[in-house]
Design a protein around this motif. Structure first.
Motif, PDB file in Angstrom:
ATOM      1  N   ILE A 130      51.875  40.088  49.409  1.00  0.00           N
ATOM      2  CA  ILE A 130      52.147  40.893  48.219  1.00  0.00           C
ATOM      3  C   ILE A 130      53.213  41.934  48.558  1.00  0.00           C
ATOM      4  O   ILE A 130      53.097  42.649  49.552  1.00  0.00           O
ATOM      5  N   PRO A 131      54.274  42.010  47.778  1.00  0.00           N
ATOM      6  CA  PRO A 131      55.324  43.011  48.034  1.00  0.00           C
ATOM      7  C   PRO A 131      54.766  44.429  47.987  1.00  0.00           C
ATOM      8  O   PRO A 131      53.766  44.705  47.308  1.00  0.00           O
ATOM      9  N   ASP A 132      55.418  45.309  48.710  1.00  0.00           N
ATOM     10  CA  ASP A 132      54.998  46.704  48.726  1.00  0.00           C
ATOM     11  C   ASP A 132      55.068  47.305  47.328  1.00  0.00           C
ATOM     12  O   ASP A 132      56.024  47.068  46.584  1.00  0.00           O
ATOM     13  N   GLY A 133      54.061  48.069  46.991  1.00  0.00           N
ATOM     14  CA  GLY A 133      54.050  48.742  45.708  1.00  0.00           C
ATOM     15  C   GLY A 133      53.556  47.904  44.557  1.00  0.00           C
ATOM     16  O   GLY A 133      53.603  48.331  43.404  1.00  0.00           O
ATOM     17  N   GLU A 134      53.089  46.671  44.822  1.00  0.00           N
ATOM     18  CA  GLU A 134      52.608  45.786  43.770  1.00  0.00           C
ATOM     19  C   GLU A 134      51.144  45.444  44.026  1.00  0.00           C
ATOM     20  O   GLU A 134      50.744  45.184  45.165  1.00  0.00           O
ATOM     21  N   THR A 135      50.355  45.458  42.987  1.00  0.00           N
ATOM     22  CA  THR A 135      48.935  45.141  43.119  1.00  0.00           C
ATOM     23  C   THR A 135      48.729  43.638  43.156  1.00  0.00           C
ATOM     24  O   THR A 135      49.592  42.870  42.729  1.00  0.00           O
ATOM     25  N   GLU A 136      47.552  43.235  43.653  1.00  0.00           N
ATOM     26  CA  GLU A 136      47.254  41.807  43.733  1.00  0.00           C
ATOM     27  C   GLU A 136      47.208  41.166  42.353  1.00  0.00           C
ATOM     28  O   GLU A 136      47.725  40.063  42.152  1.00  0.00           O
ATOM     29  N   SER A 137      46.605  41.850  41.382  1.00  0.00           N
ATOM     30  CA  SER A 137      46.493  41.273  40.047  1.00  0.00           C
ATOM     31  C   SER A 137      47.863  41.105  39.398  1.00  0.00           C
ATOM     32  O   SER A 137      48.130  40.083  38.754  1.00  0.00           O
ATOM     33  N   ALA A 138      48.743  42.098  39.587  1.00  0.00           N
ATOM     34  CA  ALA A 138      50.091  41.986  39.021  1.00  0.00           C
ATOM     35  C   ALA A 138      50.869  40.866  39.708  1.00  0.00           C
ATOM     36  O   ALA A 138      51.600  40.109  39.061  1.00  0.00           O
ATOM     37  N   PHE A 139      50.685  40.730  41.041  1.00  0.00           N
ATOM     38  CA  PHE A 139      51.364  39.675  41.786  1.00  0.00           C
ATOM     39  C   PHE A 139      50.910  38.305  41.307  1.00  0.00           C
ATOM     40  O   PHE A 139      51.724  37.397  41.068  1.00  0.00           O
ATOM     41  N   LEU A 140      49.598  38.133  41.157  1.00  0.00           N
ATOM     42  CA  LEU A 140      49.066  36.846  40.706  1.00  0.00           C
ATOM     43  C   LEU A 140      49.516  36.525  39.292  1.00  0.00           C
ATOM     44  O   LEU A 140      49.834  35.376  38.969  1.00  0.00           O
ATOM     45  N   ARG A 141      49.548  37.551  38.433  1.00  0.00           N
ATOM     46  CA  ARG A 141      49.971  37.331  37.053  1.00  0.00           C
ATOM     47  C   ARG A 141      51.426  36.854  37.007  1.00  0.00           C
ATOM     48  O   ARG A 141      51.772  35.938  36.246  1.00  0.00           O
ATOM     49  N   THR A 142      52.268  37.460  37.847  1.00  0.00           N
ATOM     50  CA  THR A 142      53.675  37.053  37.897  1.00  0.00           C
ATOM     51  C   THR A 142      53.810  35.615  38.383  1.00  0.00           C
ATOM     52  O   THR A 142      54.578  34.814  37.814  1.00  0.00           O
ATOM     53  N   LYS A 143      53.063  35.260  39.421  1.00  0.00           N
ATOM     54  CA  LYS A 143      53.133  33.901  39.964  1.00  0.00           C
ATOM     55  C   LYS A 143      52.631  32.874  38.964  1.00  0.00           C
ATOM     56  O   LYS A 143      53.211  31.789  38.817  1.00  0.00           O
ATOM     57  N   VAL A 144      51.555  33.202  38.243  1.00  0.00           N
ATOM     58  CA  VAL A 144      51.020  32.275  37.245  1.00  0.00           C
ATOM     59  C   VAL A 144      52.019  32.095  36.105  1.00  0.00           C
ATOM     60  O   VAL A 144      52.201  30.981  35.595  1.00  0.00           O
ATOM     61  N   ASP A 145      52.699  33.180  35.710  1.00  0.00           N
ATOM     62  CA  ASP A 145      53.731  33.065  34.674  1.00  0.00           C
ATOM     63  C   ASP A 145      54.849  32.132  35.121  1.00  0.00           C
ATOM     64  O   ASP A 145      55.360  31.315  34.334  1.00  0.00           O
ATOM     65  N   GLU A 146      55.262  32.234  36.390  1.00  0.00           N
ATOM     66  CA  GLU A 146      56.296  31.352  36.916  1.00  0.00           C
ATOM     67  C   GLU A 146      55.823  29.897  36.909  1.00  0.00           C
ATOM     68  O   GLU A 146      56.592  28.978  36.591  1.00  0.00           O
ATOM     69  N   ILE A 147      54.560  29.681  37.247  1.00  0.00           N
ATOM     70  CA  ILE A 147      54.006  28.329  37.251  1.00  0.00           C
ATOM     71  C   ILE A 147      54.008  27.739  35.847  1.00  0.00           C
ATOM     72  O   ILE A 147      54.364  26.571  35.640  1.00  0.00           O
ATOM     73  N   VAL A 148      53.620  28.557  34.865  1.00  0.00           N
ATOM     74  CA  VAL A 148      53.605  28.085  33.471  1.00  0.00           C
ATOM     75  C   VAL A 148      55.008  27.693  33.030  1.00  0.00           C
ATOM     76  O   VAL A 148      55.209  26.668  32.365  1.00  0.00           O
ATOM     77  N   LYS A 149      56.012  28.497  33.398  1.00  0.00           N
ATOM     78  CA  LYS A 149      57.393  28.171  33.038  1.00  0.00           C
ATOM     79  C   LYS A 149      57.836  26.869  33.703  1.00  0.00           C
ATOM     80  O   LYS A 149      58.518  26.041  33.087  1.00  0.00           O
ATOM     81  N   ASP A 150      57.451  26.690  34.978  1.00  0.00           N
ATOM     82  CA  ASP A 150      57.794  25.442  35.668  1.00  0.00           C
ATOM     83  C   ASP A 150      57.173  24.238  34.979  1.00  0.00           C
ATOM     84  O   ASP A 150      57.803  23.179  34.848  1.00  0.00           O
ATOM     85  N   ILE A 151      55.926  24.399  34.532  1.00  0.00           N
ATOM     86  CA  ILE A 151      55.248  23.293  33.854  1.00  0.00           C
ATOM     87  C   ILE A 151      55.954  22.959  32.543  1.00  0.00           C
ATOM     88  O   ILE A 151      56.141  21.783  32.200  1.00  0.00           O
ATOM     89  N   GLU A 152      56.382  23.978  31.813  1.00  0.00           N
ATOM     90  CA  GLU A 152      57.111  23.743  30.562  1.00  0.00           C
ATOM     91  C   GLU A 152      58.389  22.962  30.820  1.00  0.00           C
ATOM     92  O   GLU A 152      58.714  22.005  30.104  1.00  0.00           O
ATOM     93  N   ILE A 153      59.127  23.364  31.864  1.00  0.00           N
ATOM     94  CA  ILE A 153      60.371  22.659  32.197  1.00  0.00           C
ATOM     95  C   ILE A 153      60.068  21.212  32.587  1.00  0.00           C
ATOM     96  O   ILE A 153      60.747  20.273  32.161  1.00  0.00           O
ATOM     97  N   GLY A 154      59.026  21.023  33.399  1.00  0.00           N
ATOM     98  CA  GLY A 154      58.680  19.679  33.842  1.00  0.00           C
ATOM     99  C   GLY A 154      58.287  18.768  32.698  1.00  0.00           C
ATOM    100  O   GLY A 154      58.669  17.589  32.665  1.00  0.00           O
TER     101      GLY A 154
END
Length: 566
Positions: free
Chosen positions: A511-535
């Motif tokens: 997890i990058p400095d200054g970022e919480t685990e929940s915010a980090f996971l939310r960002t990663k899940v959003d990226e995954i959803v976008k990848d799925i849409e593209i796929g």
């Protein structure tokens, strides 16, 4: 379109018209009229007759006729005429130098400027040039595909000078001869423009075949109109029996509108590649009014009925049209599509030799039937087979690819790569030119078009690439590849989130400095959803693997991999 290169451009002129009519009348794609031999462009108010010799003009087997002239020594020398693919020198007048900046580029097509006349031959032809990048040591290479479109320019033929360049495959660039000042050395200051008559002047045309194709095209037009009229008559009789005379009249007006549409569409296709192309395009736009005219005549018919009108008391003309009449008019208008649709379906099941698919696929099928499939088979055999495994992060695709390579006895190999450490200068050069398609997780190894194409494979082996979604899109666009797409994913976002948490726990992710685990996971899940849409929307993937069970997923990946050899 590789199978089409050996056909005469004029022959394809008429065959493309038939293909255009079939595609447009079946699918209604109005802007598909770019498959003809010639296209007329409007640039700064000047009509230009565009000739594309690199694709549409083939070198005749008898060599064609190229005039010669005598030099000062009395020797006859072959005239030097421009061709698509020639490397030339030209100037950019905005380059900040008195004579302009010296540029090197490649001719992509040759244009005839209409209205220039024979009295000013030097300005009769212009060329489109794509600038080449100076990569050092006298080598000039094409820009990456992202930059290429911005490097095109038009020049008069008398403003460019041919260069005797040679393509060096190991450098994937053109070697340009240079003088003592380091500037490109040209073969001559100008092409032989005084006697140049355009690409078509030196090509051999079989006019008997051209005339046969013209007759086939005219026959197709007449048959389509006749069949539409016959079906419309049958539809009108059916409407009278089932719905009554008023709906039958609405159907007839709709069918007449469809025939009106076809007639003006013919005007456009008939003038493609001729001096009247602009006129034909303008006149043919009248066809878009056909459905409105059909409804207008139905409304007028209802108003003329007086007390017998189905919508007495309505104040506006179009409000007199009932829902049944509206439906009958629409069905009548679409009647013109039925002959072509029935023709396509009957050919598909009868195994006839006419085109059964639109576009280049249909033409390839027709040629394969005529010529035993040798040309099509040759094109397919020249493609490099790549199994492209992609999917969102945390889906586990890397583990599956590693297992596939390890367990399949060298049947699958990874592509060649560029090493950032051992070949840093080349890596940086390719990176600056946006030619690195993807970089591995370590950031050290990159893949390019050239590295994929040059990977050694046999008839019993294929390339496998583990790529993220963005890189998979870039790789799928590489020319010369036969891509077998495999999507690796999970069936719920909760499973992605659980795997991300596992990677955090093992240290595979941080997890990058200054970022919480929940915010980090939310960002990663959003990226995954976008990848799925593209796929889902890309259409790149023939196979989908839901990686819940690794052993089952490896089995499914091996089954998909077998399609690389079919």
């Amino acid at each position: 379109m590789g199978v089409l290169i050996n056909k005469s451009s004029w022959i394809m002129h008429f065959r493309s018209k038939i293909l255009i009519l079939q595609v447009l009348t079946l699918l209604g794609i109005i802007n598909a009229l770019q498959t003809s031999t010639f296209a007329v462009h409007q640039t700064r108010g000047t009509s230009r007759h565009v000739c594309m010799p690199s694709v549409l003009f083939s070198t005749p087997t008898n060599g064609g006729y190229v005039p010669t002239y005598e030099t000062a020594t009395g020797r006859k020398k072959k005239a030097l005429y421009p061709n698509a693919g020639d490397i030339v020198r030209y100037y950019d007048l905005d380059g900040g130098k008195p004579n302009g900046q010296v540029l090197v580029g490649k001719i992509t097509y040759i244009e005839e400027v209409r209205g220039s006349g024979k009295s000013n031959t030097s300005n009769q032809w212009t060329v489109e040039i794509v600038e080449l990048e100076d990569v050092g040591d006298g080598y000039f290479a094409e820009y990456g595909f992202r930059q290429r479109s911005g490097k095109k320019s038009l020049r008069n033929l008398n403003e460019i000078s041919p260069i005797a360049a040679s393509f060096v495959r190991s450098e994937y660039a053109y070697k340009i001869p240079r003088n003592k000042e380091g500037l490109p050395t040209v073969r001559r200051e100008q092409y032989d423009i005084d006697t140049y008559e355009g690409p078509l002047a030196y090509k051999t045309i079989d006019f008997e075949v051209v005339e046969a194709d013209r007759e086939t095209y005219d026959e197709f037009k007449g048959k389509l109109l006749r069949q539409t009229a016959i079906i419309a008559a049958g539809g009108a009789l059916t409407a009278i029996l089932l719905k009554g005379p008023q709906d039958a009249v609405a159907y007839i007006f709709g069918a007449a509108g469809g025939i009106f549409y076809l007639f003006f569409l013919y005007i456009k296709t008939d003038t493609i590649g001729s001096a009247e192309a602009k006129y034909g395009k303008s006149i043919s736009n009248v066809r878009f009014a056909a459905p409105f005219l059909s409804f207008a005549f139905v409304a007028i018919f209802n108003m003329l009925l007086g007390e017998g009108s189905p919508m007495i008391g309505k104040t506006t003309m179009f409000s007199t049209i009932t829902s049944d009449q509206f439906a009958a008019t629409v069905v009548g208008f679409l009647t013109y599509r039925l002959p072509l649709l029935s023709r396509q379906i009957s050919e598909m099941f009868s195994g006839g030799e006419e085109l059964t698919l639109p576009g280049s696929a249909g033409i390839a099928m027709k040629l394969s039937k005529r010529e035993g499939g040798e040309q099509v088979a040759g094109v397919l055999s020249s493609l490099k087979t790549v199994m492209l495994v992609s999917g969102p992060k945390a889906a586990g695709r890397t583990e599956l690819v590693d297992r596939l390579i390890a367990e399949c006895n060298d049947r699958f190999v990874r592509p060649n790569t560029i090493d950032r450490i051992n070949d840093g200068a080349n890596f940086e050069r390719l990176e600056n030119r946006n030619e690195i398609l993807m970089v591995d997780g370590t950031g050290r190894y990159g893949i390019t078009e050239k590295s994929i194409i040059n990977t050694n494979t046999t008839a019993e082996s294929a390339i496998v690439i583990d790529a993220d979604v963005g890189s998979a899109q870039e790789i799928s666009r590489v020319a010369g590849l036969r891509v077998i797409g495999v999507w690796v994913g999970l069936d719920a976002t909760k499973k992605f989130e659980d795997r991300l948490k596992e990677q955090l726990a093992t240290g595979a992710l941080s997890i990058p400095d200054g970022e919480t685990e929940s915010a980090f996971l939310r960002t990663k899940v959003d990226e995954i959803v976008k990848d799925i849409e593209i796929g889902v929307l890309s259409g790149m993937f023939e196979f989908t693997i839901l990686n819940d069970d690794v052993e089952q997923s490896v089995k499914e990946l091996k089954e998909a991999a077998e399609y690389c050899f079919k």
